[in-house]
Scaffold this motif. Structure first.
Motif, PDB file in Angstrom:
ATOM      1  N   MET A   3       0.815  -1.190   0.000  1.00 11.71           N
ATOM      2  CA  MET A   3       0.000   0.000   0.000  1.00 11.71           C
ATOM      3  C   MET A   3       0.862   1.258   0.000  1.00 11.71           C
ATOM      4  SD  MET A   3      -2.810   1.290   2.739  1.00 11.71           S
ATOM      5  CE  MET A   3      -1.649   1.238   4.059  1.00 11.71           C
ATOM      6  N   LYS A   4       1.917   1.248   0.806  1.00 11.32           N
ATOM      7  CA  LYS A   4       2.771   2.432   0.894  1.00 11.32           C
ATOM      8  C   LYS A   4       3.432   2.732  -0.458  1.00 11.32           C
ATOM      9  CE  LYS A   4       4.994   4.763   4.596  1.00 11.32           C
ATOM     10  NZ  LYS A   4       5.543   4.696   5.918  1.00 11.32           N
ATOM     11  N   LEU A   5       3.609   1.704  -1.272  1.00 10.10           N
ATOM     12  CA  LEU A   5       4.162   1.888  -2.615  1.00 10.10           C
ATOM     13  C   LEU A   5       3.272   2.808  -3.446  1.00 10.10           C
ATOM     14  CD1 LEU A   5       6.120   1.133  -4.955  1.00 10.10           C
ATOM     15  CD2 LEU A   5       4.581  -0.762  -5.434  1.00 10.10           C
ATOM     16  N   PHE A   6       1.959   2.597  -3.396  1.00  9.24           N
ATOM     17  CA  PHE A   6       1.035   3.430  -4.163  1.00  9.24           C
ATOM     18  C   PHE A   6       1.019   4.865  -3.642  1.00  9.24           C
ATOM     19  CE2 PHE A   6      -0.722  -0.845  -4.858  1.00  9.24           C
ATOM     20  CZ  PHE A   6      -0.688  -0.869  -6.242  1.00  9.24           C
ATOM     21  N   LEU A   7       1.100   5.022  -2.333  1.00  7.88           N
ATOM     22  CA  LEU A   7       1.148   6.368  -1.750  1.00  7.88           C
ATOM     23  C   LEU A   7       2.405   7.097  -2.211  1.00  7.88           C
ATOM     24  CD1 LEU A   7       0.065   5.534   1.915  1.00  7.88           C
ATOM     25  CD2 LEU A   7      -1.368   6.450   0.092  1.00  7.88           C
ATOM     26  N   THR A   8       3.527   6.398  -2.184  1.00  5.30           N
ATOM     27  CA  THR A   8       4.799   6.988  -2.620  1.00  5.30           C
ATOM     28  C   THR A   8       4.768   7.337  -4.107  1.00  5.30           C
ATOM     29  OG1 THR A   8       5.946   5.722  -0.927  1.00  5.30           O
ATOM     30  CG2 THR A   8       7.302   6.641  -2.668  1.00  5.30           C
ATOM     31  N   GLN A   9       4.197   6.457  -4.915  1.00  5.72           N
ATOM     32  CA  GLN A   9       4.098   6.733  -6.347  1.00  5.72           C
ATOM     33  C   GLN A   9       3.231   7.956  -6.614  1.00  5.72           C
ATOM     34  OE1 GLN A   9       2.695   3.099  -8.141  1.00  5.72           O
ATOM     35  NE2 GLN A   9       4.761   2.294  -8.407  1.00  5.72           N
ATOM     36  N   SER A  10       2.131   8.084  -5.889  1.00  2.00           N
ATOM     37  CA  SER A  10       1.266   9.245  -6.047  1.00  2.00           C
ATOM     38  C   SER A  10       2.028  10.522  -5.720  1.00  2.00           C
ATOM     39  CB  SER A  10       0.038   9.134  -5.147  1.00  2.00           C
ATOM     40  OG  SER A  10      -0.755  10.300  -5.223  1.00  2.00           O
ATOM     41  N   LEU A  11       2.799  10.480  -4.644  1.00  2.00           N
ATOM     42  CA  LEU A  11       3.594  11.636  -4.233  1.00  2.00           C
ATOM     43  C   LEU A  11       4.670  11.954  -5.257  1.00  2.00           C
ATOM     44  CD1 LEU A  11       4.334  13.718  -2.017  1.00  2.00           C
ATOM     45  CD2 LEU A  11       5.791  11.946  -1.025  1.00  2.00           C
ATOM     46  N   ASP A  12       5.447  10.945  -5.670  1.00  6.74           N
ATOM     47  CA  ASP A  12       6.578  11.153  -6.584  1.00  6.74           C
ATOM     48  C   ASP A  12       6.150  11.534  -7.996  1.00  6.74           C
ATOM     49  OD1 ASP A  12       8.245  10.511  -4.482  1.00  6.74           O
ATOM     50  OD2 ASP A  12       8.638   8.459  -5.177  1.00  6.74           O
ATOM     51  N   GLN A  13       5.059  10.924  -8.482  1.00  7.64           N
ATOM     52  CA  GLN A  13       4.628  11.136  -9.862  1.00  7.64           C
ATOM     53  C   GLN A  13       3.516  12.169  -9.992  1.00  7.64           C
ATOM     54  OE1 GLN A  13       3.608   7.247 -11.367  1.00  7.64           O
ATOM     55  NE2 GLN A  13       5.608   6.405 -10.845  1.00  7.64           N
ATOM     56  N   ASN A  14       3.048  12.700  -8.853  1.00 10.91           N
ATOM     57  CA  ASN A  14       1.972  13.689  -8.840  1.00 10.91           C
ATOM     58  C   ASN A  14       0.739  13.174  -9.587  1.00 10.91           C
ATOM     59  OD1 ASN A  14       1.055  16.205  -7.899  1.00 10.91           O
ATOM     60  ND2 ASN A  14       1.351  17.106  -9.924  1.00 10.91           N
ATOM     61  N   LYS A  15       0.385  11.889  -9.287  1.00 12.85           N
ATOM     62  CA  LYS A  15      -0.771  11.254  -9.913  1.00 12.85           C
ATOM     63  C   LYS A  15      -1.734  10.786  -8.835  1.00 12.85           C
ATOM     64  CE  LYS A  15       1.171   9.533 -14.193  1.00 12.85           C
ATOM     65  NZ  LYS A  15       1.375   8.335 -15.033  1.00 12.85           N
ATOM     66  N   PRO A  16      -3.035  10.977  -9.064  1.00 15.90           N
ATOM     67  CA  PRO A  16      -3.998  10.506  -8.071  1.00 15.90           C
ATOM     68  C   PRO A  16      -4.070   8.984  -8.016  1.00 15.90           C
ATOM     69  CG  PRO A  16      -5.127  11.506  -9.946  1.00 15.90           C
ATOM     70  CD  PRO A  16      -3.665  11.670 -10.169  1.00 15.90           C
ATOM     71  N   ILE A  17      -4.471   8.491  -6.852  1.00 16.16           N
ATOM     72  CA  ILE A  17      -4.710   7.065  -6.641  1.00 16.16           C
ATOM     73  C   ILE A  17      -6.080   6.920  -5.989  1.00 16.16           C
ATOM     74  CG2 ILE A  17      -2.285   6.380  -6.435  1.00 16.16           C
ATOM     75  CD1 ILE A  17      -2.689   6.397  -3.360  1.00 16.16           C
ATOM     76  N   VAL A  18      -6.535   5.702  -5.865  1.00 17.33           N
ATOM     77  CA  VAL A  18      -7.790   5.432  -5.162  1.00 17.33           C
ATOM     78  C   VAL A  18      -7.463   4.684  -3.872  1.00 17.33           C
ATOM     79  CG1 VAL A  18      -8.267   3.279  -6.387  1.00 17.33           C
ATOM     80  CG2 VAL A  18     -10.137   4.574  -5.418  1.00 17.33           C
ATOM     81  N   ILE A  19      -8.139   5.081  -2.797  1.00 21.73           N
ATOM     82  CA  ILE A  19      -7.960   4.391  -1.519  1.00 21.73           C
ATOM     83  C   ILE A  19      -9.323   3.947  -0.995  1.00 21.73           C
ATOM     84  CG2 ILE A  19      -5.848   5.630  -0.888  1.00 21.73           C
ATOM     85  CD1 ILE A  19      -7.562   7.266   1.120  1.00 21.73           C
ATOM     86  N   ILE A  20      -9.312   2.889  -0.209  1.00 19.65           N
ATOM     87  CA  ILE A  20     -10.474   2.493   0.573  1.00 19.65           C
ATOM     88  C   ILE A  20     -10.129   2.879   2.001  1.00 19.65           C
ATOM     89  CG2 ILE A  20     -11.984   0.611   1.309  1.00 19.65           C
ATOM     90  CD1 ILE A  20     -12.061   1.114  -1.715  1.00 19.65           C
ATOM     91  N   TYR A  21     -10.963   3.721   2.601  1.00 19.17           N
ATOM     92  CA  TYR A  21     -10.631   4.316   3.896  1.00 19.17           C
ATOM     93  C   TYR A  21     -11.758   4.087   4.896  1.00 19.17           C
ATOM     94  CZ  TYR A  21      -8.681   7.601   7.228  1.00 19.17           C
ATOM     95  OH  TYR A  21      -8.137   8.157   8.343  1.00 19.17           O
ATOM     96  N   MET A  22     -11.382   3.777   6.129  1.00 20.87           N
ATOM     97  CA  MET A  22     -12.342   3.603   7.205  1.00 20.87           C
ATOM     98  C   MET A  22     -12.205   4.751   8.197  1.00 20.87           C
ATOM     99  SD  MET A  22     -12.968   0.374   9.763  1.00 20.87           S
ATOM    100  CE  MET A  22     -11.326   0.479  10.473  1.00 20.87           C
TER     101      MET A  22
END
Length: 71
Positions: A1-20
């Motif tokens: 999961m942290k990989l997608f967060l890091t990619q969003s930050l580094d590449q300035n691209k949105p991602i989708v999360i499921i959040y509680m």
């Protein structure tokens, strides 16, 4: 999961999360990560249309946004 967060930050691209939420409500959100900490991350939330703080513990999943072509 942290990989997608890091990619969003580094590449300035949105991602989708499921959040509680702390109340137990589950939502799917499109976010653009701005900063990642040890227990939280800060992201622009397209659902709420503002910068929000999310806890890593309450983030159930993260992934790329899938776009589908309509034929």
């Amino acid at each position: 999961m942290k990989l997608f967060l890091t990619q969003s930050l580094d590449q300035n691209k949105p991602i989708v999360i499921i959040y509680m939420s702390n109340d137990g409500d589950i939502s799917q959100r499109k976010v653009l990560v701005k900063r990642i900490g040890n227990k939280h991350f800060i992201a622009y939330c397209y659902l709420k249309k503002q910068i929000r703080t999310f806890t890593l513990e309450n983030t159930l999943s993260a992934g790329h946004i899938r776009y589908s072509k309509v034929v």
